[in-house]
Design a protein around this motif. Structure first.
Motif, mmCIF file in Angstrom:
data_model
loop_
_atom_site.group_PDB
_atom_site.id
_atom_site.type_symbol
_atom_site.label_atom_id
_atom_site.label_comp_id
_atom_site.label_asym_id
_atom_site.label_seq_id
_atom_site.Cartn_x
_atom_site.Cartn_y
_atom_site.Cartn_z
ATOM 1 N N ILE A 1 0.682 -0.902 -0.087
ATOM 2 C CA ILE A 1 0.424 -0.396 0.196
ATOM 3 C C ILE A 1 0.991 1.319 0.208
ATOM 4 C CG2 ILE A 1 -1.335 1.568 1.464
ATOM 5 C CD1 ILE A 1 -2.439 -1.448 2.615
ATOM 6 N N PRO A 2 0.683 2.234 -0.947
ATOM 7 C CA PRO A 2 1.846 3.159 -0.669
ATOM 8 C C PRO A 2 0.967 4.950 -0.265
ATOM 9 C CG PRO A 2 -0.269 3.583 -2.450
ATOM 10 C CD PRO A 2 -0.080 1.580 -1.999
ATOM 11 N N VAL A 3 2.074 5.730 0.439
ATOM 12 C CA VAL A 3 2.030 6.029 1.189
ATOM 13 C C VAL A 3 1.635 7.712 0.200
ATOM 14 C CG1 VAL A 3 2.890 7.359 3.560
ATOM 15 C CG2 VAL A 3 2.135 4.840 3.191
ATOM 16 N N THR A 4 1.071 8.603 1.168
ATOM 17 C CA THR A 4 1.623 9.772 0.539
ATOM 18 C C THR A 4 0.695 11.164 1.309
ATOM 19 O OG1 THR A 4 0.724 11.821 -1.523
ATOM 20 C CG2 THR A 4 -0.956 10.437 -0.655
ATOM 21 N N VAL A 5 1.084 12.111 1.537
ATOM 22 C CA VAL A 5 0.819 13.445 2.219
ATOM 23 C C VAL A 5 -0.482 13.970 1.070
ATOM 24 C CG1 VAL A 5 1.141 15.419 2.980
ATOM 25 C CG2 VAL A 5 2.604 13.418 3.149
ATOM 26 N N SER A 6 -1.334 14.319 1.560
ATOM 27 C CA SER A 6 -2.324 15.551 1.057
ATOM 28 C C SER A 6 -2.148 16.887 1.952
ATOM 29 C CB SER A 6 -4.219 14.744 1.861
ATOM 30 O OG SER A 6 -4.878 16.097 1.447
ATOM 31 N N GLU A 7 -1.819 17.637 0.421
ATOM 32 C CA GLU A 7 -1.739 19.063 1.147
ATOM 33 C C GLU A 7 -1.926 20.338 -0.172
ATOM 34 O OE1 GLU A 7 -1.276 21.725 2.828
ATOM 35 O OE2 GLU A 7 0.204 21.683 3.894
ATOM 36 N N LEU A 8 -1.740 21.730 0.465
ATOM 37 C CA LEU A 8 -1.635 22.213 -0.992
ATOM 38 C C LEU A 8 -0.490 22.801 -1.346
ATOM 39 C CD1 LEU A 8 -3.701 24.827 1.029
ATOM 40 C CD2 LEU A 8 -4.543 24.720 -1.250
ATOM 41 N N ALA A 9 0.025 23.127 -2.930
ATOM 42 C CA ALA A 9 1.144 23.646 -2.971
ATOM 43 C C ALA A 9 1.868 24.726 -2.557
ATOM 44 C CB ALA A 9 1.376 24.615 -4.615
ATOM 45 N N TYR A 10 0.556 25.668 -1.686
ATOM 46 C CA TYR A 10 1.407 26.747 -0.901
ATOM 47 C C TYR A 10 1.613 25.935 0.701
ATOM 48 C CZ TYR A 10 1.490 30.833 2.672
ATOM 49 O OH TYR A 10 1.449 31.526 3.227
ATOM 50 N N PHE B 1 -9.388 30.156 -3.305
ATOM 51 C CA PHE B 1 -9.171 31.104 -2.965
ATOM 52 C C PHE B 1 -7.551 31.650 -2.600
ATOM 53 C CE2 PHE B 1 -10.826 27.665 0.105
ATOM 54 C CZ PHE B 1 -11.615 27.895 0.866
ATOM 55 N N SER B 2 -7.806 31.354 -4.337
ATOM 56 C CA SER B 2 -6.297 32.074 -4.710
ATOM 57 C C SER B 2 -6.475 34.512 -4.624
ATOM 58 C CB SER B 2 -6.142 32.022 -5.704
ATOM 59 O OG SER B 2 -5.160 32.683 -6.034
ATOM 60 N N SER C 1 -15.097 30.381 -11.755
ATOM 61 C CA SER C 1 -14.391 29.523 -11.369
ATOM 62 C C SER C 1 -14.137 29.270 -13.367
ATOM 63 C CB SER C 1 -15.893 28.021 -11.003
ATOM 64 O OG SER C 1 -17.078 28.412 -11.853
ATOM 65 N N ASN C 2 -15.284 29.289 -14.401
ATOM 66 C CA ASN C 2 -14.462 28.882 -15.452
ATOM 67 C C ASN C 2 -13.468 29.776 -16.099
ATOM 68 O OD1 ASN C 2 -16.036 31.698 -15.885
ATOM 69 N ND2 ASN C 2 -17.293 30.562 -16.751
ATOM 70 N N ASP C 3 -13.144 30.940 -14.681
ATOM 71 C CA ASP C 3 -11.677 31.391 -15.121
ATOM 72 C C ASP C 3 -10.280 30.995 -14.625
ATOM 73 O OD1 ASP C 3 -12.779 33.099 -17.789
ATOM 74 O OD2 ASP C 3 -13.215 34.693 -16.120
ATOM 75 N N ALA C 4 -10.285 29.950 -13.860
ATOM 76 C CA ALA C 4 -9.468 29.564 -12.994
ATOM 77 C C ALA C 4 -8.435 28.119 -13.429
ATOM 78 C CB ALA C 4 -10.744 28.375 -11.507
ATOM 79 N N GLN D 1 -2.758 25.527 -13.222
ATOM 80 C CA GLN D 1 -1.895 25.459 -13.804
ATOM 81 C C GLN D 1 -0.828 25.439 -12.789
ATOM 82 O OE1 GLN D 1 -2.631 27.524 -17.880
ATOM 83 N NE2 GLN D 1 -2.291 25.081 -18.419
ATOM 84 N N GLU D 2 -0.956 27.091 -12.300
ATOM 85 C CA GLU D 2 0.027 27.117 -11.781
ATOM 86 C C GLU D 2 0.205 26.582 -10.036
ATOM 87 O OE1 GLU D 2 1.229 31.267 -9.222
ATOM 88 O OE2 GLU D 2 -0.675 31.449 -9.566
ATOM 89 N N ASN D 3 -0.669 26.132 -9.876
ATOM 90 C CA ASN D 3 -0.690 25.063 -8.194
ATOM 91 C C ASN D 3 -0.091 23.545 -9.001
ATOM 92 O OD1 ASN D 3 -2.207 26.180 -5.732
ATOM 93 N ND2 ASN D 3 -3.199 27.180 -7.522
ATOM 94 N N LEU D 4 -0.667 23.033 -10.091
ATOM 95 C CA LEU D 4 -0.207 22.177 -10.529
ATOM 96 C C LEU D 4 1.063 21.920 -11.541
ATOM 97 C CD1 LEU D 4 -0.305 19.191 -12.004
ATOM 98 C CD2 LEU D 4 -1.291 20.458 -13.625
ATOM 99 N N GLN D 5 1.708 23.051 -11.319
ATOM 100 C CA GLN D 5 3.364 22.946 -11.776
ATOM 101 C C GLN D 5 4.064 23.179 -11.158
ATOM 102 O OE1 GLN D 5 4.964 23.209 -15.029
ATOM 103 N NE2 GLN D 5 2.736 22.397 -15.412
ATOM 104 N N PHE D 6 4.467 23.614 -9.467
ATOM 105 C CA PHE D 6 4.873 23.316 -8.833
ATOM 106 C C PHE D 6 5.528 21.983 -8.248
ATOM 107 C CE2 PHE D 6 4.890 21.814 -4.167
ATOM 108 C CZ PHE D 6 6.613 23.195 -4.207
ATOM 109 N N PHE D 7 4.456 21.258 -8.447
ATOM 110 C CA PHE D 7 4.418 19.272 -8.442
ATOM 111 C C PHE D 7 4.805 19.315 -9.361
ATOM 112 C CE2 PHE D 7 0.426 21.081 -5.320
ATOM 113 C CZ PHE D 7 1.757 20.000 -3.804
#
Length: 290
Positions: A140-149, A175-176, A182-185, A190-196
């Protein structure tokens, strides 16, 4: 699920490259739902929405609760992303979960992963590695649940990212400081995703705590005066993910799977697909492929 439990879960799981688009729901368990309620809700998630997974949220410390979750998931053809919620007695929650994983013969066929909640990141590397050792024989894999921030305010916390088997990402663009409708979000997503993408080493990624609220409350206040919280914007956010299904699919390890946060407003006001009276707030029929 098979008609009977077998000794081994070898070759049980589909390849993670098939896990993209809509995965299922975050499901808050502070209410310590009864076995009957879990059965009812999990059947709805599977049969009404074609959900594949339940991502647990919050904590129930009742003895045997994780057995109830495992059994309801098994009975309804679902799997579970478990959660160890930090707070008082969180070590007991970890130990109780691990105990269930070894004592309930169905658990290894149900539990797809284990996530730590997000605080405090500074101590999580050792906890991740310790838990990985405890469940290694179960695969079973393990992770963390978190914001880029959360990582960024801790200097990137690269050691925590490196320790995880896969990445569970909070995507909450409401919260940005740049939020409007939301349709302009998509640029915020993408900005949050790019960190990861840049720091995650090509690991499998999921959007787990992922949504847009239909109302504000004491705990849900925007950081932009232009951010709009209503049912239309909640629905439009999930449509935005639908519209970018191919963009998400083209990410590492077969693409990003996403969860809807959350199943019902009774679990977290404003974020539910169902309102507090059990009625759908909007038509929700997301794709599981594209």
């Amino acid at each position: 699920m098979p008609s009977a439990v077998t000794a081994s879960a070898d070759n049980w799981w589909c390849d993670e490259s098939t896990e993209y688009a809509f995965m299922g729901f975050s499901y808050e368990v502070t209410a310590c739902q009864s076995p009957d309620q879990l059965q009812k809700d999990f059947a709805d998630i599977r049969n009404t929405f074609n959900g594949r997974y339940i991502r647990l949220y919050g904590a129930c410390d009742n003895q045997g609760f994780y057995d109830d979750v495992v059994n309801a998931a098994w009975d309804n053809g679902l799997s579970v992303h478990a959660l160890i919620w930090f707070g008082l007695d969180w070590q007991q929650r970890r130990d109780s979960l691990v105990s269930t994983l070894y004592s309930n013969a169905k658990a290894k066929f149900v539990m797809r992963g284990i996530q730590f909640s997000s605080e405090p990141l500074s101590m999580l590397t050792s906890e991740i590695l310790g838990l990985k050792g405890q469940v290694k024989s179960l695969g079973i894999p393990v992770t963390v649940s978190e914001l880029a921030y959360g990582y960024q305010e801790n200097g990137g916390a690269q050691n925590v990212l490196d320790a995880q088997d896969y990445l569970n990402i909070h995507i909450l663009p409401f919260f940005s400081a740049e939020a409007s409708t939301s349709n302009d979000a998509w640029p915020i997503v993408q900005e949050n995703l790019q960190f990861f993408v840049q720091r995650g080493g090509g690991k499998k990624m999921y959007f787990d705590e992922n949504g847009w609220p239909s109302v504000t409350s004491s705990g849900v206040q925007p950081n932009s005066s232009a951010a709009v919280a209503d049912v239309t914007n909640e629905a439009d956010y999930f449509q935005l993910l639908e519209d970018h299904c191919d963009d998400l699919k083209n990410q590492a390890q077969g693409g990003i799977g996403w969860f809807a946060h959350i199943y019902s407003d009774g679990q977290e006001p404003g974020y539910g697909i169902y309102d507090s009276n059990g009625n759908k707030k909007f038509n929700f029929a997301p794709r599981t492929t594209c």
